[in-house]
Design a protein around this motif. Structure first.
Motif, mmCIF file in Angstrom:
data_model
loop_
_atom_site.group_PDB
_atom_site.id
_atom_site.type_symbol
_atom_site.label_atom_id
_atom_site.label_comp_id
_atom_site.label_asym_id
_atom_site.label_seq_id
_atom_site.Cartn_x
_atom_site.Cartn_y
_atom_site.Cartn_z
ATOM 1 N N SER A 180 -13.306 -7.383 -0.725
ATOM 2 C CA SER A 180 -12.998 -5.969 -0.918
ATOM 3 C C SER A 180 -11.694 -5.599 -0.231
ATOM 4 C CB SER A 180 -14.139 -5.106 -0.376
ATOM 5 O OG SER A 180 -15.343 -5.353 -1.084
ATOM 6 N N ALA A 181 -11.511 -6.102 1.009
ATOM 7 C CA ALA A 181 -10.278 -5.796 1.733
ATOM 8 C C ALA A 181 -9.066 -6.376 1.009
ATOM 9 C CB ALA A 181 -10.352 -6.349 3.154
ATOM 10 N N ALA A 182 -9.207 -7.607 0.485
ATOM 11 C CA ALA A 182 -8.088 -8.222 -0.232
ATOM 12 C C ALA A 182 -7.754 -7.443 -1.496
ATOM 13 C CB ALA A 182 -8.421 -9.675 -0.575
ATOM 14 N N MET A 183 -8.815 -7.013 -2.226
ATOM 15 C CA MET A 183 -8.572 -6.259 -3.453
ATOM 16 C C MET A 183 -7.928 -4.914 -3.152
ATOM 17 S SD MET A 183 -12.072 -7.150 -5.568
ATOM 18 C CE MET A 183 -11.577 -6.228 -7.021
ATOM 19 N N MET A 184 -8.446 -4.227 -2.114
ATOM 20 C CA MET A 184 -7.873 -2.924 -1.759
ATOM 21 C C MET A 184 -6.420 -3.078 -1.304
ATOM 22 S SD MET A 184 -9.962 -0.484 -2.349
ATOM 23 C CE MET A 184 -9.220 0.813 -1.365
ATOM 24 N N THR A 185 -6.180 -4.117 -0.497
ATOM 25 C CA THR A 185 -4.807 -4.341 -0.026
ATOM 26 C C THR A 185 -3.869 -4.636 -1.187
ATOM 27 O OG1 THR A 185 -5.656 -5.179 2.088
ATOM 28 C CG2 THR A 185 -3.378 -5.741 1.509
ATOM 29 N N ALA A 186 -4.337 -5.481 -2.124
ATOM 30 C CA ALA A 186 -3.501 -5.828 -3.267
ATOM 31 C C ALA A 186 -3.223 -4.608 -4.136
ATOM 32 C CB ALA A 186 -4.168 -6.927 -4.083
ATOM 33 N N ARG A 187 -4.268 -3.795 -4.371
ATOM 34 C CA ARG A 187 -4.054 -2.599 -5.205
ATOM 35 C C ARG A 187 -3.103 -1.622 -4.519
ATOM 36 N NH1 ARG A 187 -10.466 -2.053 -6.730
ATOM 37 N NH2 ARG A 187 -10.488 -3.677 -8.353
ATOM 38 N N ALA A 188 -3.328 -1.428 -3.202
ATOM 39 C CA ALA A 188 -2.436 -0.521 -2.483
ATOM 40 C C ALA A 188 -1.009 -1.048 -2.481
ATOM 41 C CB ALA A 188 -2.933 -0.335 -1.052
ATOM 42 N N THR A 189 -0.882 -2.373 -2.304
ATOM 43 C CA THR A 189 0.459 -2.965 -2.307
ATOM 44 C C THR A 189 1.121 -2.818 -3.668
ATOM 45 O OG1 THR A 189 -0.265 -4.573 -0.650
ATOM 46 C CG2 THR A 189 1.746 -5.087 -1.876
ATOM 47 N N ALA A 190 0.332 -3.081 -4.746
ATOM 48 C CA ALA A 190 0.883 -2.951 -6.092
ATOM 49 C C ALA A 190 1.308 -1.508 -6.363
ATOM 50 C CB ALA A 190 -0.142 -3.416 -7.120
ATOM 51 N N LEU A 191 0.439 -0.555 -5.966
ATOM 52 C CA LEU A 191 0.771 0.847 -6.194
ATOM 53 C C LEU A 191 2.013 1.250 -5.402
ATOM 54 C CD1 LEU A 191 -0.042 3.460 -7.567
ATOM 55 C CD2 LEU A 191 -1.510 3.972 -5.598
ATOM 56 N N LEU A 192 2.064 0.788 -4.135
ATOM 57 C CA LEU A 192 3.228 1.092 -3.316
ATOM 58 C C LEU A 192 4.484 0.470 -3.902
ATOM 59 C CD1 LEU A 192 4.431 2.302 -0.741
ATOM 60 C CD2 LEU A 192 3.824 0.166 0.451
ATOM 61 N N ALA A 193 4.343 -0.771 -4.423
ATOM 62 C CA ALA A 193 5.502 -1.428 -5.030
ATOM 63 C C ALA A 193 5.993 -0.651 -6.244
ATOM 64 C CB ALA A 193 5.138 -2.864 -5.417
ATOM 65 N N LEU A 194 5.037 -0.169 -7.046
ATOM 66 C CA LEU A 194 5.433 0.607 -8.212
ATOM 67 C C LEU A 194 6.129 1.899 -7.800
ATOM 68 C CD1 LEU A 194 2.291 0.119 -10.468
ATOM 69 C CD2 LEU A 194 4.552 -0.879 -10.789
ATOM 70 N N VAL A 195 5.578 2.545 -6.751
ATOM 71 C CA VAL A 195 6.212 3.771 -6.261
ATOM 72 C C VAL A 195 7.616 3.483 -5.753
ATOM 73 C CG1 VAL A 195 6.089 5.561 -4.495
ATOM 74 C CG2 VAL A 195 4.024 4.902 -5.742
ATOM 75 N N LEU A 196 7.749 2.370 -5.023
ATOM 76 C CA LEU A 196 9.068 2.022 -4.497
ATOM 77 C C LEU A 196 10.043 1.695 -5.620
ATOM 78 C CD1 LEU A 196 8.096 -0.182 -1.407
ATOM 79 C CD2 LEU A 196 8.992 2.153 -1.405
ATOM 80 N N VAL A 197 9.522 0.991 -6.656
ATOM 81 C CA VAL A 197 10.394 0.670 -7.786
ATOM 82 C C VAL A 197 10.851 1.953 -8.471
ATOM 83 C CG1 VAL A 197 10.443 -0.375 -10.076
ATOM 84 C CG2 VAL A 197 9.481 -1.643 -8.150
ATOM 85 N N ALA A 198 9.886 2.877 -8.677
ATOM 86 C CA ALA A 198 10.244 4.148 -9.315
ATOM 87 C C ALA A 198 11.254 4.923 -8.469
ATOM 88 C CB ALA A 198 8.987 4.980 -9.544
ATOM 89 N N PHE A 199 11.010 4.905 -7.151
ATOM 90 C CA PHE A 199 11.935 5.592 -6.253
ATOM 91 C C PHE A 199 13.313 4.941 -6.295
ATOM 92 C CE2 PHE A 199 13.860 6.008 -2.022
ATOM 93 C CZ PHE A 199 13.958 7.392 -1.950
ATOM 94 N N ALA A 200 13.316 3.587 -6.320
ATOM 95 C CA ALA A 200 14.595 2.875 -6.357
ATOM 96 C C ALA A 200 15.347 3.188 -7.648
ATOM 97 C CB ALA A 200 14.359 1.374 -6.222
ATOM 98 N N VAL A 201 14.601 3.246 -8.766
ATOM 99 C CA VAL A 201 15.256 3.569 -10.039
ATOM 100 C C VAL A 201 15.861 4.968 -9.984
ATOM 101 C CG1 VAL A 201 14.835 3.997 -12.484
ATOM 102 C CG2 VAL A 201 13.851 1.982 -11.372
ATOM 103 N N ALA A 202 15.075 5.902 -9.410
ATOM 104 C CA ALA A 202 15.592 7.267 -9.312
ATOM 105 C C ALA A 202 16.833 7.336 -8.434
ATOM 106 C CB ALA A 202 14.501 8.183 -8.761
ATOM 107 N N VAL A 203 16.786 6.616 -7.330
ATOM 108 C CA VAL A 203 17.946 6.602 -6.436
ATOM 109 C C VAL A 203 19.153 5.989 -7.123
ATOM 110 C CG1 VAL A 203 18.862 5.612 -4.305
ATOM 111 C CG2 VAL A 203 16.575 6.619 -4.332
ATOM 112 N N ILE A 204 18.921 4.900 -7.861
ATOM 113 C CA ILE A 204 20.044 4.244 -8.550
ATOM 114 C C ILE A 204 20.680 5.195 -9.558
ATOM 115 C CG2 ILE A 204 20.618 2.402 -10.170
ATOM 116 C CD1 ILE A 204 18.538 0.661 -8.725
ATOM 117 N N VAL A 205 19.798 5.906 -10.313
ATOM 118 C CA VAL A 205 20.330 6.837 -11.319
ATOM 119 C C VAL A 205 21.165 7.924 -10.666
ATOM 120 C CG1 VAL A 205 19.674 8.561 -13.044
ATOM 121 C CG2 VAL A 205 18.508 6.343 -12.975
ATOM 122 N N ARG A 206 20.648 8.460 -9.537
ATOM 123 C CA ARG A 206 21.388 9.533 -8.864
ATOM 124 C C ARG A 206 22.685 9.014 -8.255
ATOM 125 N NH1 ARG A 206 18.503 14.182 -7.649
ATOM 126 N NH2 ARG A 206 19.705 14.484 -5.733
#
Length: 633
Positions: free
Chosen positions: A323-349
């Motif tokens: 459960s801890a591994a799955m939660m960590t992986a999901r949180a990491t994946a979600l955080l990575a997606l957020v960071l990617v989205a943020f990075a894309v937004a920053v690049i565009v700006r």
């Protein structure tokens, strides 16, 4: 230089952003868009959300599978230890009935019952059971009656009880050995019964049985934090770290199998309730232990070589880690997606500010080139200063090496000064003999005796050769060592050192005890330097033996595949403890006029030759030094 460029660029860029600012584009609300375009964006966002959700769930699933695989590896690593714990206990106890079956006292009791030896045998069995930590050891005659036991005299004594119905008795009488896990008829405690047949000249006399209660094994399993249990070929749980599972069934038994199991385990009326264990797929199971239901990763192993028909299973808790591994992986994946989205937004700006930065970068490059040139000049000056320091240090090291060599040469010349008188005496005697032989040869010539004259001349030639050898040894020893090393004979180096000190040795009356080896071992060294070490050691021994009765110096050679050792031992008064502690320190000496540099120089020479010089520890009278050198191939 790259870091300086980056810092300047960032400063200019930040100034440009703060001064010019970023202009936000006006947001177009759905009402301003056409209906078709709004629907297309809605579908796009829906697909994007679905894709993100699938990615997060897939990351959790993959992490859970990886965690389960890691747990299985941990279980596989822990399984041999759990099995060895059981094997060690069983194999130790298995030897007891085998040994007792050959014991003469046991066989005699069974051949001649009632002769009074039963009490002694009971005591013997009790002592063995105590030492081996066995539950009980007992002897059964060929009719199935226990005649001696380690618990004789106790309320639960086995003596006199009938065990013909026990499988371990029947099988052992038939095949020689037997193993049975069953409930004790007297103690009502489960255990593993190991039996061995007692054979006599007239045939089987009976059976020796040892009962092993596996409490220590089960306690060790519980302390490991894992769930461990064994099961027989019918899937009935026997020894286990979860007592509630004992005599439960891993799968439903048929009526025939249940009857066989009750008979073999001596459990009349046993229901063999199902063990609360269900498979979830792969190596994952769900099990109910004492306090809760949880998920486990399970591995198993056949124990046929330890106990026939047994199988060991090990369960390692899995829910929390998966459960801890799955939660960590999901949180990491979600955080990575957020960071990617943020990075894309920053690049565009940031792309909107590129043009503003270009002008600033052009001015910055000119300034950067100027600073780089200044820094390069500074580094060049620093490198030149460092090169000068390195050259100075190399010169200092060269001076130190020259001083060491000069000190070593001074030590050799000092040694020559000390032995000059003895060498002069060595040369004086042959010179006197040459004069005598020459005068005799002159008289013999006048008397016309040519043969005797020729013998005298030959004697003169031999004596001059001896003088030449002595002077050559002195000249070689006084010559400055070149530092080159190569294979030399250890015996030749010892001969050279003794030759240099022969006069002093003879005058002092010291006995040299030397064991020659044939052939002489060869060592990697310089002959002059090795002789210098030996002369230093021999002179120290001669000084220590001055005025003592029966003075003696022993020189011994020893060798192995890699090294050769030369030991110099005297029977003098030895060294004081405070001198031994600092013997190889400069200016440490026990002599009145000594400088305390001889041993220091000798140790340094030995180290330069790739070997060592040490003071041997000894409780005997006297002092012993050992030179260890590399053996030449």
């Amino acid at each position: 230089m790259a870091k300086s460029s980056t810092k300047v660029a960032n400063a200019v860029v930040n100034d440009g952003i703060s001064e010019g600012g970023l202009h936000k584009a006006p947001f177009n609300f759905p009402g301003r868009l056409g209906t078709g375009r709004f629907l297309w964006l809605a579908v796009l966002f829906a697909l994007l959300g679905a894709g993100l959700g699938f990615f997060v769930l897939a990351a959790g699933r993959i992490a859970g599978t990886k965690a389960a695989s890691d747990l299985r590896d941990r279980a596989l690593a822990a399984r041999p230890l759990a099995a060895d714990t059981l094997k060690g206990d069983v194999e130790k106890q298995r030897l007891i009935p085998r040994v007792l079956a050959r014991d003469g006292a046991v066989q005699e009791i069974l051949r001649s019952p009632g002769t009074g030896g039963e009490a002694a045998l009971d005591e013997k069995l009790r002592a063995i059971a105590h030492e081996a930590a066995s539950s009980v050891i007992y002897v059964i005659n060929s009719e199935g009656t226990a005649v001696a036991a380690s618990n004789a005299g106790e309320p639960t004594s086995f003596v006199g009880r009938d065990y013909r119905f026990r499988h371990y008795f029947v099988e052992a009488m038939a095949t020689g050995m037997a193993t049975q896990y069953a409930l004790g008829t007297v103690s009502k405690r489960p255990g593993l019964f190991l039996s061995s047949r007692i054979d006599g000249p007239e045939g089987p006399l009976g059976v020796v049985v040892v009962k092993v209660e596996l409490d220590r094994v089960e306690s060790s399993w519980r302390k490991s934090g894992f769930v461990v249990f064994t099961s027989d070929e019918r899937g009935v749980v026997l020894s286990t770290s979860v007592p509630q599972w004992r005599f439960g069934a891993l799968s439903p038994l048929s009526k025939k199998e249940a009857k066989i199991a009750r008979d073999h385990l001596q459990l009349p009326g046993a229901a063999f309730e199902p063990v609360p264990l269900s498979h979830r797929g792969g190596n994952l199971v769900t099990a109910s232990t004492v306090d809760k239901e949880a998920g486990f990763v399970t591995v198993s192993q056949d124990l046929g070589k330890v106990v026939p028909g047994w199988r060991l299973s090990l369960l390692i808790p899995a829910d929390a880690e998966i459960s801890a591994a799955m939660m960590t992986a999901r949180a990491t994946a979600l955080l990575a997606l957020v960071l990617v989205a943020f990075a894309v937004a920053v690049i565009v700006r940031r792309r909107r500010a590129i043009r503003q930065r270009q002008d600033a970068l052009a001015h910055m490059n000119a300034e950067l080139e100027h600073r780089v040139n200044l820094r390069t000049a500074e580094l060049r000056r620093s490198n030149e200063a460092l090169a000068a320091q390195i050259a100075e240090r190399e010169n200092a090291e060269a001076r130190v090496r020259r001083l060491c060599e000069e000190l070593s040469q001074a030590n050799r010349l000092s040694i020559l000064g000390q032995i000059a008188a003895g060498v002069a005496h060595e040369i004086n005697q042959p010179v006197t003999a040459i004069r005598t032989y020459a005068e005799n040869a002159s008289r013999l010539l006048r008397g016309d005796r040519p043969q005797e004259t020729a013998r005298n001349l030959k004697s003169i030639i031999a004596i001059t050769g001896r003088i030449g050898a002595i002077t050559e040894t002195l000249r070689s020893f006084s010559r400055r060592a070149t530092g080159s090393v190569g294979p030399i004979s250890a015996e030749d180096a010892i001969d050279g050192a003794l030759s240099l000190l022969s006069g002093r040795i003879r005058e002092s009356g010291v006995t040299i005890e030397r064991q020659r080896t044939d052939p002489s071992p060869t060592v990697v060294a310089s002959c002059v330097r090795l002789e210098q070490i030996l002369v230093n050691l021999l002179q120290n021994s001669l000084d220590a033996l001055k005025g003592l009765p029966e003075p003696r110096i022993e020189i011994a050679l020893a060798q192995n595949k890699e090294t050769v050792t030369i030991s110099v031992r005297d029977n003098g008064a030895g060294l004081a403890p405070e001198i031994r502690k600092s013997l190889f320190m400069p200016f440490t000496t026990s002599k009145e006029k000594g400088l305390g540099l001889g041993l220091l120089i000798s140790e340094e020479i030995a180290r330069e030759l790739g070997g060592s010089l040490r003071l041997d520890a000894s409780d005997e009278r006297g002092t012993s030094f050992t030179i260890e050198l590399r053996r030449a191939e």
